[in-house]
Design an enzyme around this catalytic site. Structure first.
Site, PDB file in Angstrom:
ATOM      1  N   GLU A   1       0.831  -1.198   0.000  1.00  7.31           N
ATOM      2  CA  GLU A   1       0.000   0.000   0.000  1.00  7.31           C
ATOM      3  C   GLU A   1       0.871   1.256   0.000  1.00  7.31           C
ATOM      4  O   GLU A   1       1.839   1.351   0.753  1.00  7.31           O
ATOM      5  CB  GLU A   1      -0.910  -0.007   1.239  1.00  7.31           C
TER       6      GLU A   1
ATOM      7  N   LYS B   1      -8.643   3.473  -2.745  1.00 10.83           N
ATOM      8  CA  LYS B   1      -9.194   2.938  -1.501  1.00 10.83           C
ATOM      9  C   LYS B   1     -10.527   3.622  -1.234  1.00 10.83           C
ATOM     10  O   LYS B   1     -10.629   4.852  -1.234  1.00 10.83           O
ATOM     11  CB  LYS B   1      -8.219   3.173  -0.354  1.00 10.83           C
TER      12      LYS B   1
ATOM     13  N   CYS C   1      -5.297  -2.782   2.609  1.00  9.81           N
ATOM     14  CA  CYS C   1      -5.250  -2.771   4.078  1.00  9.81           C
ATOM     15  C   CYS C   1      -6.614  -3.100   4.687  1.00  9.81           C
ATOM     16  O   CYS C   1      -7.159  -4.170   4.463  1.00  9.81           O
ATOM     17  CB  CYS C   1      -4.721  -1.413   4.530  1.00  9.81           C
TER      18      CYS C   1
END
Length: 347
Positions: free
Chosen positions: A48, A130, A164
């Site tokens: 990430e 995200k 994540c």
């Protein structure tokens, strides 16, 4: 007639970026791409926000203290179409390898937590964001929209990606499972923060999230995970208290099979390198014979998911009172028309 399933080698990165130095980190990425391709891998996945590194400063002190990093972080975030982005596309093409890059995406005056899927021909397969940055990440990054929950047809299979703690969002995960995802990239930033007391931020819980995703989705999960270098700690930890919060290492890159089995080797948490696994998409049918949560093991008459794929356009243009639909929305509406027509034909 016999059916052949794609078989290939995949690589997950466990390394630290050259923190807050975009050009140097791109150099490092290209080296890792070449290494993976040289070992026979056809896919490599990065952690990430590997470009230009995860913004650990947001966890270490008050926002006023962290302002010293804001401009440098913004300036070193990646803009699509930039020379740095072109170098990464070229590296994918030159080495005939699919690259899934984790990045801080710079768009106008905002940043987004991005994952860029580049095909082995150097062409872009997908650019996602995200959906909901986690906790203090929202002080740095904007949000994605429904188009970012997507799975893509590629020569290697149907590929998707999340970042994540998107792996702790049950509905987002289900949206991906329902699109027949076969190869999933689970990008993690490093498990270096608050160790010993905040178990939800540690390796055990978060690797468990990757493993459960593989079992629930009946898919392969490639989980790259960055490390925190001593150089990063020297830049970020300006006093002893901060040095106790952000520790070196934290790398736990792993790859899981559809039955949840760990199929890659593991590296010591402070060691940089690549972990590899052989992928055989034919194994997915065995896993889903037991449980396919979006298929035979579902109860749509009891619980169903509504997935809104409308792009989150910030500006809708109007001309003489007539609403002008953004091009992205037109594409979604066209897809919806095709799906409706297909359903009517089937009926």
């Amino acid at each position: 007639m016999s059916v052949t399933h794609p078989k290939f080698k995949a690589a997950a990165v466990q390394a630290s970026p050259v923190f807050l130095d975009l050009d140097a980190t791109v150099d490092k990425c290209i080296g890792l791409i070449k290494e993976a391709a040289g070992a026979g891998a056809e896919l490599i996945a990065f952690p990430e926000t590997f470009l230009p590194g995860y913004p650990w400063h947001i966890w270490l002190d008050a926002p006023a203290w962290g302002m010293q990093f804001v401009q440098r972080y913004f300036d070193n975030s990646l803009t699509y179409g930039s020379p740095q982005a072109e170098r990464l596309s070229k590296a994918a093409k030159d080495n005939s390898i699919m690259v899934v890059m984790g990045l801080s995406e710079r768009k106008g005056g905002s940043l987004y937590m991005g994952q860029w899927i580049i095909g082995a021909d150097g062409a872009t397969i997908a650019q996602r964001r995200k959906l909901k940055p986690t906790h203090v990440e929202r002080t740095v990054f904007g949000e994605g929209d429904g188009t970012d929950l997507a799975v893509h047809d590629t020569p290697l299979g149907r590929v998707g990606a999340l970042c994540c703690w998107e792996h702790l969002q049950p509905l987002s995960k289900y949206a991906m499972y329902a699109q027949d995802e076969q190869i999933h990239i689970a990008a993690w930033p490093s498990f270096s923060l608050y160790r010993g007391g905040a178990y939800a931020l540690g390796a055990e819980v978060n690797n468990a999230a990757s493993r459960i995703y593989a079992v629930e989705g009946g898919c392969y999960v490639i989980a790259p995970c960055a490390t925190v270098s001593q150089e990063m700690i020297e830049q970020l930890c300006t006093d002893e208290m901060k040095k106790n919060l952000l520790l070196p290492g934290g790398g736990f890159a792993q790859i899981y099979a559809p039955d949840g089995q760990l199929i890659s080797a593991t590296l010591p948490e402070d060691e940089e390198g690549l972990v590899y696994a052989d992928i055989d998409l034919g194994m997915i049918s065995l896993a889903k014979a037991a449980a396919d949560p979006a298929g035979h093991y579902s109860r749509p008459d009891v619980t169903r998911l509504l997935l809104n794929r409308t792009p989150g356009d910030r500006v809708i243009l109007q001309d003489r009172g007539d609403r002008q639909i953004p091009a992205s929305a037109v594409a979604v509406e066209a897809d919806a028309v095709e799906e409706t027509a297909g359903s009517e034909e089937a009926a």
